[in-house]
Scaffold this motif. Structure first.
Motif, short mmCIF file in Angstrom:
data_model
loop_
_atom_site.label_atom_id
_atom_site.label_comp_id
_atom_site.label_asym_id
_atom_site.label_seq_id
_atom_site.Cartn_x
_atom_site.Cartn_y
_atom_site.Cartn_z
N SER A 39 0.44 -1.07 0.20
CA SER A 39 -0.12 -0.03 -0.06
C SER A 39 1.27 1.89 0.17
CB SER A 39 -0.82 -0.19 1.49
OG SER A 39 -0.27 0.31 2.45
N LEU A 40 -0.32 2.21 -0.75
CA LEU A 40 1.10 3.51 -0.26
C LEU A 40 1.95 4.03 0.99
CD1 LEU A 40 1.98 5.55 -1.37
CD2 LEU A 40 -0.75 7.10 -1.08
N ASP A 41 0.49 3.66 2.05
CA ASP A 41 1.04 4.39 3.43
C ASP A 41 2.09 2.91 3.80
OD1 ASP A 41 -0.77 6.05 4.05
OD2 ASP A 41 -2.40 4.56 5.03
N HIS A 42 2.28 1.66 3.29
CA HIS A 42 3.84 1.12 3.99
C HIS A 42 4.80 1.47 2.96
CE1 HIS A 42 5.60 -2.88 4.65
NE2 HIS A 42 5.95 -2.76 3.59
N VAL A 43 4.39 1.70 1.79
CA VAL A 43 5.40 2.51 0.46
C VAL A 43 5.84 3.69 1.16
CG1 VAL A 43 6.26 3.39 -1.08
CG2 VAL A 43 4.82 1.21 -1.16
N LEU A 44 5.60 4.26 2.45
CA LEU A 44 5.78 5.40 2.62
C LEU A 44 6.68 5.54 3.63
CD1 LEU A 44 3.24 7.85 2.20
CD2 LEU A 44 5.10 7.79 0.36
N ASP A 45 6.33 4.59 4.71
CA ASP A 45 6.41 3.70 5.94
C ASP A 45 8.16 3.73 5.27
OD1 ASP A 45 4.95 4.61 7.57
OD2 ASP A 45 3.82 2.88 7.51
N ARG A 46 8.14 2.63 4.56
CA ARG A 46 9.83 1.65 4.16
C ARG A 46 10.81 2.52 3.54
NH1 ARG A 46 10.14 -3.42 2.34
NH2 ARG A 46 12.40 -2.47 1.80
N VAL A 47 9.86 4.66 3.31
CA VAL A 47 11.10 5.11 2.64
C VAL A 47 11.75 5.79 3.87
CG1 VAL A 47 11.34 7.52 1.21
CG2 VAL A 47 10.27 5.48 0.12
N GLU A 48 10.65 6.16 4.71
CA GLU A 48 10.88 6.63 5.77
C GLU A 48 12.09 5.89 6.63
OE1 GLU A 48 9.37 9.13 9.72
OE2 GLU A 48 7.74 8.38 8.80
N ALA A 49 11.67 4.43 7.05
CA ALA A 49 12.83 4.34 8.30
C ALA A 49 14.18 4.14 6.81
CB ALA A 49 12.08 2.51 8.07
N HIS A 50 14.09 3.95 5.66
CA HIS A 50 15.30 3.75 4.83
C HIS A 50 16.05 4.63 5.12
CE1 HIS A 50 18.26 2.02 1.80
NE2 HIS A 50 17.27 3.72 1.31
N VAL A 51 15.26 5.97 4.47
CA VAL A 51 16.10 7.92 5.20
C VAL A 51 16.55 7.61 6.66
CG1 VAL A 51 16.37 9.71 4.20
CG2 VAL A 51 15.12 8.04 3.06
N ARG A 52 15.70 7.36 7.39
CA ARG A 52 16.63 7.45 9.20
C ARG A 52 17.58 6.64 9.89
NH1 ARG A 52 13.11 10.41 12.38
NH2 ARG A 52 10.76 10.89 11.45
N ASP A 53 17.90 5.51 8.39
CA ASP A 53 18.80 4.61 8.82
C ASP A 53 20.12 4.90 7.86
OD1 ASP A 53 19.33 2.05 10.26
OD2 ASP A 53 20.31 1.09 7.58
N LYS A 54 20.18 5.38 7.27
CA LYS A 54 20.84 5.99 5.93
C LYS A 54 21.56 7.72 6.74
CE LYS A 54 21.04 2.44 2.99
NZ LYS A 54 22.64 1.77 3.46
N ILE A 55 20.44 8.27 6.67
CA ILE A 55 21.53 8.87 7.76
C ILE A 55 21.32 9.20 9.25
CG2 ILE A 55 19.76 10.73 6.18
CD1 ILE A 55 17.91 11.31 8.55
N GLY A 56 21.05 8.36 9.84
CA GLY A 56 21.50 7.42 11.22
C GLY A 56 21.02 8.51 11.84
N TYR A 57 18.88 8.66 11.99
CA TYR A 57 18.09 9.23 12.54
C TYR A 57 17.11 8.31 13.43
CZ TYR A 57 15.00 12.45 13.92
OH TYR A 57 13.67 13.18 15.13
N SER A 58 17.19 8.61 15.09
CA SER A 58 16.33 8.00 15.37
C SER A 58 14.83 8.47 16.21
CB SER A 58 16.15 6.75 16.15
OG SER A 58 17.45 7.29 17.04
N ARG A 59 13.73 8.00 16.11
CA ARG A 59 12.73 8.89 16.41
C ARG A 59 13.69 8.91 18.27
NH1 ARG A 59 7.09 7.28 13.65
NH2 ARG A 59 7.73 8.03 11.17
N MET A 60 12.64 9.82 18.93
CA MET A 60 12.57 10.14 20.64
C MET A 60 11.47 9.73 20.87
SD MET A 60 15.53 10.57 20.38
CE MET A 60 16.00 11.00 22.25
N ALA A 61 11.45 8.39 21.83
CA ALA A 61 10.17 8.25 22.43
C ALA A 61 8.93 10.17 22.91
CB ALA A 61 9.99 7.23 22.80
#
Length: 85
Positions: free
Chosen positions: A63-85
């Motif tokens: 789904s579009l939502d799944h694709v966007l989630d994967r893109v966001e996770a991939h970009v965050r991983d590549k730039i070394g960014y993690s979400r703060m809770a």
């Protein structure tokens, strides 16, 4: 000049030709003066495989939502960014 910016490469594919064709033929141009390619235009293109690391996402399987989630996770991983809770 160096900016510290990086590049993250993402390839979107649609592995189901019938679905790809249906999406293409029902697509409307969203930019003034832009001509939407025909199915013949698309199938006559020569695909050049990527020769470097990149994320491949199949829009026929997600789904579009799944694709966007994967893109966001991939970009965050590549730039070394993690979400703060």
């Amino acid at each position: 000049m160096r900016t510290g910016a990086g590049i993250v490469e993402i390839e979107l594919i649609c592995s189901e030709p019938a679905l790809h064709r249906q999406r293409l033929e029902n697509r409307l141009p969203d930019i003034d003066g832009h001509k939407v390619p025909t199915w013949d235009d698309v199938v006559s293109l020569t695909y050049e495989p990527w020769d470097r690391e990149h994320l491949v996402l199949d829009t026929a399987e997600s789904s579009l939502d799944h694709v966007l989630d994967r893109v966001e996770a991939h970009v965050r991983d590549k730039i070394g960014y993690s979400r703060m809770a």
